[in-house]
Design an enzyme around this catalytic site. Structure first.
Site, PDB file in Angstrom:
ATOM      1  N   ASP A  60       0.792  -1.230   0.000  1.00  0.00           N
ATOM      2  CA  ASP A  60       0.000   0.000   0.000  1.00  0.00           C
ATOM      3  C   ASP A  60       0.824   1.279   0.000  1.00  0.00           C
ATOM      4  O   ASP A  60       0.330   2.321  -0.403  1.00  0.00           O
ATOM      5  CB  ASP A  60      -0.957   0.018   1.194  1.00  0.00           C
ATOM      6  CG  ASP A  60      -0.239   0.016   2.537  1.00  0.00           C
ATOM      7  OD1 ASP A  60       0.971  -0.260   2.559  1.00  0.00           O
ATOM      8  OD2 ASP A  60      -0.889   0.278   3.558  1.00  0.00           O
ATOM      9  N   ARG A 282      -5.331   4.786   5.853  1.00  0.00           N
ATOM     10  CA  ARG A 282      -5.539   4.485   4.447  1.00  0.00           C
ATOM     11  C   ARG A 282      -6.620   5.372   3.852  1.00  0.00           C
ATOM     12  O   ARG A 282      -7.265   6.162   4.535  1.00  0.00           O
ATOM     13  CB  ARG A 282      -5.948   3.013   4.304  1.00  0.00           C
ATOM     14  CG  ARG A 282      -4.858   2.015   4.687  1.00  0.00           C
ATOM     15  CD  ARG A 282      -3.874   1.844   3.562  1.00  0.00           C
ATOM     16  NE  ARG A 282      -4.575   1.416   2.368  1.00  0.00           N
ATOM     17  CZ  ARG A 282      -4.871   0.137   2.081  1.00  0.00           C
ATOM     18  NH1 ARG A 282      -4.509  -0.818   2.912  1.00  0.00           N
ATOM     19  NH2 ARG A 282      -5.503  -0.183   0.966  1.00  0.00           N
ATOM     20  N   PRO A 367       7.267  -6.050   5.500  1.00  0.00           N
ATOM     21  CA  PRO A 367       6.611  -4.963   4.765  1.00  0.00           C
ATOM     22  C   PRO A 367       6.496  -3.650   5.529  1.00  0.00           C
ATOM     23  O   PRO A 367       6.014  -2.675   4.961  1.00  0.00           O
ATOM     24  CB  PRO A 367       5.213  -5.543   4.504  1.00  0.00           C
ATOM     25  CG  PRO A 367       4.960  -6.436   5.661  1.00  0.00           C
ATOM     26  CD  PRO A 367       6.302  -7.006   6.065  1.00  0.00           C
TER      27      PRO A 367
END
Length: 681
Positions: A60, A282, A367
């Site tokens: 993302d 997000r 990540p």
């Protein structure tokens, strides 16, 4: 009697295996090479065994350098508008009583590094931007062929033979673990390192008739993930090397219901005893939570039991870490889990330079630093133009060796960074200075701050090669392998001579990407970020810092350079195929420092700097001035680039926006030698 399969045989210049971000970046970069002429159009195919692209979850974070690359391809604005922008990081650590409290606020992106800052947008949208871009710039000639699985690879003298077959719809659908959770969403476990290498292939029938094709490719680029079929097909010497830790983390994309005050900030949270958590705000009200799972540990084989990992277990761990704050959710978009580890392949390409590996196929890591997708895309961005220009017959094949020397070094640095960062994040906070087993929160903050520069993608510094003229040992400044030490065509330059050249433009380090400052169009006064003029279309650039063009002596120097540039034996005309535009392989861009209102394009600048076309007239888009704009201030490009405003200099820029050479206006022969070592004419 069983009928024998019909085997179709086709030829292609470049075959890309894998249509994730790395593969799509390669395809998009190749689609943009059309301005560079060749005898025949470049043929490119991209295949993927999955039936659909990603629609939710996965990577993302988009770092500064990735957005600069997106802008050079023409779609950074789409990501910038849709994404959540990451402005500040809040650090939460336990106080003396063990209660978490906010301890620091720091900028998410180091101020002044780039015209972009880090943003967050899920991988599915990013893949959509790529697909639209590929369709637009290839005119539909390149499209992802889904449900296609490679089954054999053979490297010959002329072609790489890749046999593939068409999968059924059932075979091409990614396997999922269904849960009875209230979210009732499919998970991302099938792409996690908690599953074996053959997990996705278990349901694929090995023996089938029909639907088989042999693709004869001049070059193959394997972008097929951590369980890369391409890597395994090349042999055991390409297997990833490294280690896994005992740290297991879960990931959830949710719309949170919480009283935690910093839920819309990026947060690094260390609890006293319940583990750590990272909050990533997000788009569309969502938040991604990276959650340490202390309840799940690897068994004797070193792998955790994935069947025990559920959204309920992951979220329960998050609730413990965030106490005394409360958090719940009604909507979960996606979830997965992974085991922290760092691994890298000994080689990024076959010795024949016909098969290359990029992204997760050659390096894996945690990540949380937001590097996986970014470094993977930057791998294939570095590689694609090199393979494409060699396939077109524009560049010498020796440039292909620089892929490993440049990108494997970046992967090594990433793994070293991730090894330290992930352990600091996963460790228990130290209770005091005598707590040797605990993690110092001051050390963690320092690593976070230093890591921001690396994570931005802007600290990449390529070593000497045929593409980068700088002093130093190619092996030590590359990936320290024999491939780096034995690079062909490395330009020899002493430290003293290089320092003298670099001093001409201290703000443009050789081997690093061109930073961006605003300049004005000489013809219409429009301000441009100079980096915007360095499109990813496969062309090299010569940037002429013409200095004070109104000074008589300087004008003579510029004219002498332009005379040599215009010569039939100079690199510019020799590189240009007959009948092609003069800027089709190498584009010349000029930035001068005189007052815009006191200079005239047609009067003060040689024709070669704004070439004439019988159909479109003079080119008004190649000469710029370092001057103040009416509405957007003064970029002060000469000062920021460290260039003398009177004398200027000349800079050669690679198609990927990295500086390859710097010299005086009188150093034309050295610039000629630079291009002679790269181009075929």
């Amino acid at each position: 009697m069983v009928s024998q399969p019909t085997i179709l045989e086709t030829n292609v210049d470049i075959l890309i295996i894998g249509a994730g971000p790395a593969g799509l970046m390669a395809a998009a970069s190749l689609a943009h090479l059309t301005p560079v002429p060749s005898a025949s159009p470049l043929s490119v195919r991209i295949i993927d065994k999955r039936s659909t692209k990603i629609f939710s979850g996965q990577a993302d974070g988009l770092q500064c350098r990735s957005l600069e690359i997106f802008d050079s391809l023409g779609f950074a604005d789409r990501a910038w508008k849709e994404a959540n922008h990451m402005i500040e990081i809040c650090m939460w650590n336990p106080d003396d009583s063990g209660m978490i409290q906010r301890s620091d606020r720091i900028p998410d992106t180091i101020v002044g590094l780039s015209r972009f800052q880090q943003i967050v947008l899920h991988q599915g949208r990013i893949e959509r931007f790529f697909l639209d871009n590929i369709q637009k710039y290839s005119g539909g000639a390149i499209e992802v062929e889904r449900g296609i699985m490679p089954i054999s690879l053979e490297i010959g003298e002329e072609y790489v033979k890749v046999k593939v077959r068409k999968l059924t719809e059932e075979e091409a659908a990614p396997p999922q673990v269904r849960t009875g959770s209230k979210s009732n969403v499919t998970d991302g476990i099938f792409r996690s390192n908690l599953v074996g290498d053959d997990y996705e292939n278990k349901k694929i029938t090995r023996e089938r008739n029909g639907g088989v094709e042999t693709i004869n490719a001049r070059f193959v680029i394997g972008c097929d993930g951590a369980r890369s079929w391409t890597r395994r097909a090349l042999g055991p010497e390409f297997e990833l090397q490294g280690e896994a830790t005992d740290f297991i983390w879960g990931v959830m994309d949710i719309i949170p219901i919480t009283d935690f005050p910093d839920i819309r900030m990026r947060c690094a949270i260390h609890s006293a005893n319940d583990g750590s958590l990272m909050v990533i705000p997000r788009e569309n009200h969502m938040v991604r939570l990276y959650i340490q799972l202390k309840e799940v540990t690897p068994d004797a084989s070193g792998r955790a039991d994935r069947t025990k990992i559920t959204p309920e277990l992951i979220f329960g761990a998050a609730q413990k870490i965030l106490k005394p704050y409360k958090i719940d959710y009604e909507y979960c978009d996606w979830w997965t889990a992974y085991q922290i580890g760092q691994r890298i392949s000994p080689s990024f390409s076959h010795p024949s330079n016909k098969v290359f590996l990029a992204g997760d196929a050659v390096h894996t890591h945690s990540p949380k630093a937001g590097q996986g997708m970014n470094v993977s895309m930057q791998d294939s961005f570095n590689l694609a133009w090199k393979v494409g220009l060699v396939a077109k017959g524009v560049c010498h094949p020796r440039i292909l060796d620089t892929y490993q020397s440049e990108r494997r070094r970046v992967a090594q640095d990433l793994i070293e960074f991730d090894h330290k960062f992930s352990r600091l994040f996963s460790g228990r906070p130290a209770k005091d200075v005598m707590d040797a087993e605990g993690v110092s929160m001051a050390e963690f903050k320092d690593a976070f701050l230093k890591g921001n520069l690396f994570a931005s993608g802007l600290s990449v510094d390529y070593g000497p090669s045929c593409l980068v003229v700088k002093n130093g040992d190619p092996g030590e400044l590359g990936d320290r392998s024999n491939r780096s030490r034995e690079l062909e065509g490395v330009h020899k330059i002493t430290e003293e001579a290089f320092n003298a050249k670099q001093s001409l433009a201290k703000g443009l380090p050789v081997g690093m990407r061109v930073n961006s400052f605003k300049v004005l169009s000489q013809s219409c006064a429009r301000p441009w970020h100079f980096q915007e003029r360095l499109k990813a279309d496969g062309r090299f650039r010569v940037v002429l810092f013409a200095g004070n063009i109104l000074n008589r002596n300087q004008k003579l120097r510029v004219q002498a350079f332009c005379d040599r540039l215009s010569s039939p034996v100079g690199f510019l005309r020799r590189a240009t195929p007959e009948g092609a535009r003069i800027d089709s392989v190498i584009e010349v861009l000029t930035i001068h420092s005189a007052k815009r209102t006191e200079t005239e394009l047609l009067r003060d600048f040689s024709d070669i700097l704004h070439p004439f076309d019988p159909r479109t007239g003079w080119d008004y888009n190649k000469v710029f001035v370092d001057d103040e704009s009416y509405h957007e201030g003064f970029g002060d490009a000469y000062s920021n680039y460290g260039v003398d405003k009177e004398r200027g200099c000349v800079v050669a820029v690679r198609p990927d926006q990295y500086v390859g050479w710097i010299g005086e206006l009188e150093d034309f022969e050295q610039l000629q030698e630079y291009f002679e070592g790269i181009l075929v004419w």
